[in-house]
Motif scaffolding. Sequence first.
Motif, short mmCIF file in Angstrom:
data_model
loop_
_atom_site.label_atom_id
_atom_site.label_comp_id
_atom_site.label_asym_id
_atom_site.label_seq_id
_atom_site.Cartn_x
_atom_site.Cartn_y
_atom_site.Cartn_z
N ASP A 381 0.76 -0.98 0.07
CA ASP A 381 0.07 0.08 -0.03
C ASP A 381 0.80 1.12 -0.11
N ILE A 382 1.35 1.63 -1.10
CA ILE A 382 2.24 3.21 -1.46
C ILE A 382 1.70 3.59 -2.72
N ASN A 383 2.17 5.00 -2.60
CA ASN A 383 1.64 5.66 -3.87
C ASN A 383 2.27 4.86 -5.07
N PRO A 384 1.37 5.10 -6.12
CA PRO A 384 1.58 4.22 -7.47
C PRO A 384 2.68 4.87 -8.00
N SER A 385 3.17 5.82 -8.21
CA SER A 385 4.33 6.27 -8.77
C SER A 385 5.60 5.90 -7.81
N GLN A 386 5.55 6.03 -6.68
CA GLN A 386 6.79 5.56 -5.81
C GLN A 386 6.89 4.00 -5.95
N PHE A 387 5.65 3.30 -6.07
CA PHE A 387 5.77 1.74 -6.44
C PHE A 387 6.43 1.39 -7.65
N ASN A 388 6.09 2.21 -8.76
CA ASN A 388 6.74 1.94 -9.95
C ASN A 388 8.07 2.15 -10.18
N ASP A 389 8.34 3.39 -9.30
CA ASP A 389 10.05 3.72 -9.42
C ASP A 389 10.87 2.66 -8.75
N TRP A 390 10.23 2.10 -7.53
CA TRP A 390 11.02 1.19 -6.72
C TRP A 390 11.27 -0.36 -7.44
N LEU A 391 10.17 -0.52 -8.07
CA LEU A 391 9.91 -1.92 -8.67
C LEU A 391 10.87 -1.84 -9.97
N LYS A 392 10.89 -0.85 -10.55
CA LYS A 392 12.26 -0.58 -11.54
C LYS A 392 13.54 -0.86 -11.18
N LYS A 393 13.64 -0.09 -9.97
CA LYS A 393 15.02 -0.11 -9.33
C LYS A 393 15.34 -1.56 -8.67
N ALA A 394 14.32 -2.14 -8.36
CA ALA A 394 14.63 -3.66 -7.84
C ALA A 394 15.01 -4.52 -9.30
#
Length: 423
Positions: A381-394
């Motif tokens: 449960d986090i902001n969608p934009s932050q989620f996408n950024d961190w998923l790409k980083k992972a």
Amino acid sequence: MENLDIEKQSILLLTSYFKKPEKDDANPLTPTEWKVFAGWLKDRRYSPGSLLSEDGPNIIESWSDNKISRERLITLLKRGAQMGLALEKWMRAGIWILTRSDPEYPQKLKIKLGAISPPVLFGVGNKELLNKTGIAIIGSRDITFEDINFSQQLGKTISENDRLVISGGAKGVDEAAMLGALSVDGYAVGVLADSLLQKSLSQLYREYLVKRKLALISPYYPEAGFNVGNAMGRNKYIYCLSEAAIVVHSGLKGGTWTGALENLKKKWVPLYIKVNNDKNAGNLSLIKEGGKAIEDNMDINSFISGIIAKKEFVSEDYKITAVHESKSDIISKSESQTELKPEVTDKELTSISFYDLFLIKLKNIMKDKELKLKEIKNSIDINPSQFNDWLKKAEADDIIEKLTNPVRYKIKSEGEQQASLFN
């Protein structure tokens, strides 16, 4: 960015909002509720951080209370990703967080309010001011030019007598008094009921925050909007941080009136009231209730020098000591009955980033599974934009692998991660 140890994380999760509350959100514990729950933990030799260990669910299972349900506690503690996102934003703006275990936490609040002092304070600016000796200046928003000038002169005179000004940071009396002190190179502390983040970035205060002349604090989360209950609730903190208080103008109802009456009843600090002839003001009524009158013709410098000289005024600064929380509130981690056994150690948690917390959550929900994007999003449960950024980083960090036909993700094994280092 400041890193939070596991104790502070747990206290924040249980007692703070991280965004504007919605209808079905669990309400964080109030100071009174936290007093009850923290006392229960202490009696059983647990620390708040124990709740984030593997043994946390078992600890909560043994709790029973009609008002503070187990389900509510569990829901609050599951907001780790939400907390991470909020803290990332707040700390970029220079906001810091104090709990009662921090040595910079105002000792006066703990002494005067005990276990119902706020479990968390958010702030920006010079923390050291919170344990300095000061005088509170309090009053209404809608005031005359005479009251504005009087408030500014009070602020200047208090500063010239080597004391800081403590106020509520609202427009009117509060703002005039604080700016009066700061205009003569003095110091001020503003105890805000709302909008800490917004005011920390305001041009009005930014210069003084940078110069360490000012601290703005709030017991409410930094993006909280105005709320009458919060405004009333923070009044006691203004009084309890000070050694004497001055009411410049009060209505016959509202925050200034209620706060002054509460102080007179609880006898936290001596209260002085400016005399005025405004028939809609509550000043004369507060004097009848026990406040000490400040006459129109009184010399401000003599008045301030006089109240500082009184024995009832404690002139020494409160020393910043490593009290690290009263034994009546929590116990130390070394005394805790349970060992911390999460996926990372306590030592690692003290220096962990919020991206790392995201990875821990990601690994916990995926493990040996391949999940679609929507399935992962529903579990974090986090902001969608932050989620996408961190998923790409992972993915870039070779923590996860993106598969196709259909699109899904899996956690890479250690062997796959090591092999990628040589590619």
